[in-house]
Each structure stands twice: as structure tokens, then as C-alpha cells.
Design an enzyme around this catalytic site. Structure first.
Site, short mmCIF file in Angstrom:
data_model
loop_
_atom_site.label_atom_id
_atom_site.label_comp_id
_atom_site.label_asym_id
_atom_site.label_seq_id
_atom_site.Cartn_x
_atom_site.Cartn_y
_atom_site.Cartn_z
N LYS A 53 0.85 -1.21 0.00
CA LYS A 53 0.00 0.00 0.00
C LYS A 53 0.88 1.25 0.00
O LYS A 53 0.61 2.21 -0.71
CB LYS A 53 -0.96 -0.03 1.22
N GLN A 97 -5.21 -2.05 9.52
CA GLN A 97 -5.02 -3.34 8.86
C GLN A 97 -5.62 -4.47 9.69
O GLN A 97 -5.43 -4.53 10.90
CB GLN A 97 -3.51 -3.57 8.61
N ASP A 120 -11.34 2.08 3.67
CA ASP A 120 -11.61 0.64 3.53
C ASP A 120 -13.09 0.41 3.19
O ASP A 120 -13.45 -0.69 2.74
CB ASP A 120 -11.33 -0.07 4.86
#
Ligand code: GUN
Length: 291
Positions: A53, A97, A120
Site C-alpha cells: 500500500k 489493517q 476501507d
């Protein structure tokens, strides 16, 4: 027959290139898109994903900040980090995460992220918009990447029998909702660990989305000739011939490429699409916050 391989790396780069002019417009206004990633603990796979990322942010000219927390961190301390990022006006996207250590309430953490910075797309408000048919907001990255993959491959979803294997919050549930929506119009079946006769159900499917996290679980002979197969799994299996001692494989037996019409490879399929959609969500969140 041999399947067409869906090159997620190439398609992902196309999406990232299309973001460049929007990123330039933001920078011309004095706004630099900024993604903050929180990672807890030392799960090796999570560290690889977070690193990828960061690399994508560098490629796109998006600022990335990484906050590493020890696996023993308390829920309260993670919440404090999220709240600090919520109120930091220089940060436009926040991602925590997954997975988090078992002692942490993951949904509490996610719902503490400002829905405007939830790149997200996991916050209840963003998932609620999705359920109501609004696809203009922050959509979960892997399902959004799969939809882009289908769109960029000119795959007609209308009227197709789509089978989603797996009902996770991150992939299975949201992709099944997206595929059934007006304008996409697939007939969707969701299979899971209690499903009976999966092989027979698979053989009826024009489109298979495999998202169960079990190495090569979907067998080649379950795939209807000419079907579109999207493999979301990234599984590490031991491989003594490799220096690393393992190799990555998907949820679908690679032999299925002999039956399928199209197949997404692992690695290099859905993974890069997910990252490209994270970049896209970060740009969208920045545009919204800087209006
Ligand atoms: N872990 C595996 N995939 C994802 C993802 O898309 N987002 C987050 N936050 N964690 C993940």
C-alpha cells in the site's frame, strides 16, 4: 480451451493513471492526499500488504504515514490513535489493517474511524449506503476492485448466475450485494461452510467469486466451461523449492484455467486491483474533505 488471464497489475495501473489528473487538481489547490495506515503486531502477511500500500502511495504521489503498534497494545490506545487521525486535517484516509489481535473489538475500531476517512469502506455508514444501492461513496476495496476488473474486461454481468463462495464482511457479503444491484443485475448465490453440493452449484455458475481463504479449494472440474473465475484467495503453502519456503496460491485450482473463459491469477489478480481501489478511495475522500 484456455482461459484469458485477467492481469490485475495492468488493470490496476490503468486505474492509478486515471487518478493522476485528480491528484494534480488537488495539489494545485494546495491539498496533498494523505493516507494513514495503522498496523498492529507482526503478522508477516499483513506487513507485506501494508508495504504494498505504501509503494502504491509513492507511485501515485499520495502521502502515506504508517503507525506501527505493538501486538500487546490496548483497545483504548488504538482508539486514541484513530481519534487523533480523525481530527488531523492533513489526513484524508485512515485504514486499520486486519486482522487485529483477538482481544481487540475490530468493529468498534472500524466504527470509530470517521466515515468520511474510512477508505476501507467498512464503516456501518458506508456499508449502509452500499446496501441502499448508492455506489458513489467509499466502497470496500476488494469488491470494488472485482467490479472494476469485470467492467474493464467488458464482462456482461446482467442475467448471469454469479456464485460468491465465502460470506466475509470484507469481500463475500459486499460483493454479493453489489452483483445483485440494479444495473449490474446478476442472479447471486452465496455459498459458505455449511453449503451442500458446492460442486453442483459451481457447475451452474457463469461467474465464480472464490473468497474463502482455502488453498485451491475450488476444483477445476467444478468450473463450467467458459465461466468467469475471480480468485480472491491469497494462501501461503509450503514449498521447499523456494528460498522463502512457501509459495502463494489462490482459492481456485490453477488447472481451472483449462475450463474457464477468464481467470484472475494469484498473485497479480485481485490483489493489485484492491490496492488501486484504495488509492481511488483516498483520492475520493480527499476531494470530499477539501470541498
Ligand atoms: N486485511 C486483508 N485485507 C484487508 C483490507 O482490505 N483492509 C484492511 N484494513 N485489512 C485487510
Amino acid at each position: 480451451m484456455s482461459a484469458i488471464t485477467l492481469d490485475g497489475r495492468e488493470l490496476g495501473r490503468t486505474i492509478e493513471k486515471d487518478l493522476m489528473s485528480r491528484i494534480d487538481d488537488l495539489k494545485a489547490k494546495g491539498v496533498s492526499p494523505h493516507l494513514a495506515v495503522v498496523i498492529v503486531g507482526d503478522d508477516p502477511a499483513s506487513h507485506v500488504y501494508v508495504r504494498n500500500k505504501e509503494i502504491a502511495c509513492n507511485r501515485c504521489g499520495i502521502i502515506s504515514t504508517r503507525i506501527d503498534l505493538d501486538s500487546t497494545v490496548s483497545e483504548q490506545d488504538i482508539l486514541k490513535v484513530v481519534e487523533r487521525l480523525n481530527s488531523d486535517e492533513s489526513v484524508h484516509g485512515i485504514l486499520v489493517q486486519s486482522p487485529l489481535p483477538p482481544s481487540i473489538d475490530e468493529s468498534l475500531i472500524i466504527d470509530t474511524i470517521s466515515p468520511l476517512k474510512d477508505v476501507d469502506g467498512f464503516h456501518k455508514m458506508n456499508l449502509g449506503n452500499l446496501v441502499q444501492g448508492d455506489r458513489s461513496g467509499l466502497l470496500p476495496c476488494t469488491p470494488a476492485g472485482i467490479m472494476k476488473m469485470l467492467e474493464l474486461s467488458d464482462y456482461e454481468t446482467s442475467g448471469k448466475n454469479a456464485l460468491v463462495i465465502g460470506r466475509s464482511r470484507i469481500v463475500g457479503m459486499p460483493i454479493s450485494i453489489l452483483l445483485a444491484q440494479k444495473g449490474i443485475d446478476s442472479t447471486v448465490t452465496v455459498a459458505h461452510s455449511r453449503t451442500k453440493n458446492l460442486a453442483d452449484i459451481c457447475l451452474q455458475a457463469d461467474l465464480i467469486i472464490a473468497a474463502i481463504g482455502r488453498a485451491e479449494f475450488v476444483k477445476s472440474e467444478w468450473v463450467k466451461p467458459g465461466a468467469m473465475v475471480i480468485d480472491v484467495g491469497i494462501n501461503r503453502v509450503p514449498d521447499p523449492t523456494r528460498k522463502s519456503g512457501f509459495r502463494l496460491t489462490g482459492d481456485v485450482d490453477p488447472e481451472a484455467a483449462k475450463n474457464a473463459g477468464w481467470i484472475s491469477p494469484v498473485p497479480g489478480g485481485v490483489g493489485p486491483m484492491t490496492i488501486a481501489m484504495l488509492m481511488s478511495n483516498t483520492v475520493l475522500a480527499t476531494e470530499f474533505l477539501s470541498r
